[in-house]
Design an enzyme around this catalytic site. Sequence first.
Site, mmCIF file in Angstrom:
data_model
loop_
_atom_site.group_PDB
_atom_site.id
_atom_site.type_symbol
_atom_site.label_atom_id
_atom_site.label_comp_id
_atom_site.label_asym_id
_atom_site.label_seq_id
_atom_site.Cartn_x
_atom_site.Cartn_y
_atom_site.Cartn_z
ATOM 1 N N ALA A 13 0.824 -1.206 0.000
ATOM 2 C CA ALA A 13 0.000 0.000 0.000
ATOM 3 C C ALA A 13 0.861 1.260 0.000
ATOM 4 C CB ALA A 13 -0.930 -0.032 1.213
ATOM 5 N N VAL A 84 13.826 -8.915 1.115
ATOM 6 C CA VAL A 84 14.963 -8.119 1.601
ATOM 7 C C VAL A 84 15.545 -8.782 2.844
ATOM 8 C CG1 VAL A 84 15.648 -5.872 2.497
ATOM 9 C CG2 VAL A 84 13.985 -6.023 0.648
ATOM 10 N N ASP A 104 6.126 -3.579 5.966
ATOM 11 C CA ASP A 104 5.081 -3.715 6.978
ATOM 12 C C ASP A 104 5.628 -4.372 8.237
ATOM 13 O OD1 ASP A 104 5.556 -6.235 6.093
ATOM 14 O OD2 ASP A 104 3.499 -6.692 5.507
ATOM 15 N N ASN A 105 6.957 -4.345 8.437
ATOM 16 C CA ASN A 105 7.482 -5.020 9.633
ATOM 17 C C ASN A 105 8.780 -4.376 10.112
ATOM 18 O OD1 ASN A 105 9.942 -6.757 8.635
ATOM 19 N ND2 ASN A 105 8.369 -6.871 7.051
ATOM 20 N N THR A 108 12.499 -5.720 8.875
ATOM 21 C CA THR A 108 13.043 -5.129 7.644
ATOM 22 C C THR A 108 13.458 -3.677 7.872
ATOM 23 O OG1 THR A 108 11.531 -6.566 6.441
ATOM 24 C CG2 THR A 108 12.652 -4.894 5.160
ATOM 25 N N CYS A 145 18.463 7.966 14.628
ATOM 26 C CA CYS A 145 18.093 6.896 13.700
ATOM 27 C C CYS A 145 16.889 6.148 14.271
ATOM 28 C CB CYS A 145 19.279 5.971 13.439
ATOM 29 S SG CYS A 145 19.602 4.743 14.733
ATOM 30 N N CYS A 162 -1.851 -4.912 9.620
ATOM 31 C CA CYS A 162 -2.846 -4.637 8.581
ATOM 32 C C CYS A 162 -3.699 -5.868 8.301
ATOM 33 C CB CYS A 162 -2.165 -4.153 7.315
ATOM 34 S SG CYS A 162 -1.506 -2.497 7.508
#
Length: 318
Positions: A13, A84, A104-105, A108, A145, A162
């Site tokens: 999204a 990734v 979404d996490n 990553t 960071c 989600c």
Amino acid sequence: MLASRAAIIGCGALGSAQAEALARAGVGTLRIIDRDFVETSNLQRQTMFTEHDAKERVPKAIAAANHIGEINSEVRTEPQILDVNHTNIERLIDQCDVVLDGTDNFATRYLINDACIKHQVNWIYGAAVGSYGVSMTIRPARTPCLRCVFEEAPPAASAPTCDTAGVIMPIINLVAAVQVTEALKLLTGQLAQLHNSLMQFDVWRNEWRKINPGSPSPDCATCGLRRFETLEPVTEDFAAILCGRNAVQISPTRPTQVDFGALAERLQGAGDVKFNDYLLRFRAGDYELTIFQDARSIIRGTDEISTARSLYAKYIGN
Ligand SMILES: [Zn+2]
């Protein structure tokens, strides 16, 4: 702008909204990285994709590149169908002027944070769930960071996702709009205009907040002590993660190239097999395995990592 290259990591999204906006703004090169393919259930919030993409199960990176070609044919795209991880993140951000978070996490995001701090690449964190969204722009050595602000990821299954809580499309567009605007400020050198905050919004509760994230922490493992733990190799042969919706993803730690023709021949007698240039789909009983070129597989029909590993071993092998 035409000489700039932006990487979009995760093209669901948020990522597809970022990709479309950056393409229309005329950013020269977009590197679009995503591991998944388009499904009908995505279309409610992933506005770049179409029913045709879902029907053909087009990988999201390819579908996004195809649509960008129709939106602005002067934009160069570098689609990458990849999960990734520590073996590829440094290569994926190489030569990029800015990296946008479309994941979404948190796993990553820490990978992106480690690689971008190590190589001094600006990146823009963004997340949305329900009607809530958040964004922060990270400039190595100049701003805190991600790990300065969130030392640890929230524990698994502790927060809505989600898939469990859903997400409404307007918050996606709002977070993506803030991320893209920050990217344009960075790419055009208008640094005085950056929002310099952890920006939070809830479009349903009508709440907007700018939190001052302070300065980079000298004790931060990542930007203070420069320990990039997530970039270290992991010892297991396979990494497995639950992807929700009754599915598990299995990734080999050493990337390889799958010969779909040969694999389809092997699987012929065991169930129903179909493949295209990008993926192979195999159905056996209640399970469906989707195998990508790099030997990563999404196994549907189970929530059990052990079952998924054994199906992987059984049908794909190592
Ligand atoms: Zn830090």
